[in-house]
Motif scaffolding. Structure first.
Motif, PDB file in Angstrom:
ATOM      1  N   LEU A  64       0.821  -1.209   0.000  1.00  0.00           N
ATOM      2  CA  LEU A  64       0.000   0.000   0.000  1.00  0.00           C
ATOM      3  C   LEU A  64       0.856   1.261   0.000  1.00  0.00           C
ATOM      4  O   LEU A  64       0.470   2.278  -0.580  1.00  0.00           O
ATOM      5  N   CYS A  65       2.028   1.204   0.618  1.00  0.00           N
ATOM      6  CA  CYS A  65       2.962   2.334   0.563  1.00  0.00           C
ATOM      7  C   CYS A  65       3.457   2.540  -0.866  1.00  0.00           C
ATOM      8  O   CYS A  65       3.528   3.673  -1.347  1.00  0.00           O
ATOM      9  N   LEU A  69      -0.819   4.846  -1.018  1.00  0.00           N
ATOM     10  CA  LEU A  69      -2.001   4.921  -0.167  1.00  0.00           C
ATOM     11  C   LEU A  69      -1.670   5.003   1.320  1.00  0.00           C
ATOM     12  O   LEU A  69      -2.472   5.505   2.108  1.00  0.00           O
ATOM     13  N   LEU A  70      -0.498   4.505   1.701  1.00  0.00           N
ATOM     14  CA  LEU A  70      -0.030   4.588   3.083  1.00  0.00           C
ATOM     15  C   LEU A  70       1.358   5.194   3.110  1.00  0.00           C
ATOM     16  O   LEU A  70       2.093   5.144   2.127  1.00  0.00           O
ATOM     17  N   CYS A  79      -2.381   6.894   6.718  1.00  0.00           N
ATOM     18  CA  CYS A  79      -2.853   7.039   5.344  1.00  0.00           C
ATOM     19  C   CYS A  79      -2.298   8.315   4.732  1.00  0.00           C
ATOM     20  O   CYS A  79      -2.137   9.322   5.413  1.00  0.00           O
ATOM     21  N   THR A  80      -2.022   8.264   3.438  1.00  0.00           N
ATOM     22  CA  THR A  80      -1.722   9.471   2.687  1.00  0.00           C
ATOM     23  C   THR A  80      -3.060  10.166   2.419  1.00  0.00           C
ATOM     24  O   THR A  80      -4.129   9.622   2.734  1.00  0.00           O
ATOM     25  N   GLY A  83      -4.905   7.864   0.307  1.00  0.00           N
ATOM     26  CA  GLY A  83      -5.361   6.741   1.114  1.00  0.00           C
ATOM     27  C   GLY A  83      -6.584   7.085   1.943  1.00  0.00           C
ATOM     28  O   GLY A  83      -7.486   6.257   2.103  1.00  0.00           O
ATOM     29  N   VAL A  90      -8.555   0.703   1.253  1.00  0.00           N
ATOM     30  CA  VAL A  90      -7.283   0.422   1.933  1.00  0.00           C
ATOM     31  C   VAL A  90      -7.516  -0.592   3.042  1.00  0.00           C
ATOM     32  O   VAL A  90      -6.803  -1.606   3.132  1.00  0.00           O
TER      33      VAL A  90
END
Length: 95
Positions: A64-65, A69-70, A79-80, A83, A90
């Protein structure tokens, strides 16, 4: 019941919240609550609250990074902005 006092004296108040979370569901339950916070959660808190090692979710977090998104650093995950917009998606990835 409508009155808080009556609820607290009823059988409902003694049985509410007594469900035990299955060990396999602990990562999802933790993530569902932790990622809803703007500051995210600490990796140490994941271990303390679930009793599980970070490695149980490390691969999903890394994926996810890489998708933006993270964000994770040495101590925490959050979360970004993207995200946050897709938070349900997510969280779903931890199922």
């Amino acid at each position: 019941t409508r009155q808080p006092e009556a609820y607290l004296q009823s059988e409902l108040s003694r049985t509410a919240g007594l469900n035990t979370i299955a060990p396999a569901d602990l990562p999802f339950e933790f993530i569902m609550n932790g990622l809803r916070l703007n500051q995210g959660f600490s990796k140490a808190n994941y271990n303390a609250r679930t009793g599980l090692e970070w490695s149980t979710i490390a691969e999903t977090v890394a994926t996810l990074c890489s998708e933006g998104l993270l964000h994770q650093d040495e101590q925490s995950v959050r979360c970004t902005d993207t995200g946050q917009r897709y938070l349900n998606d997510v969280i779903d990835r931890f199922l």
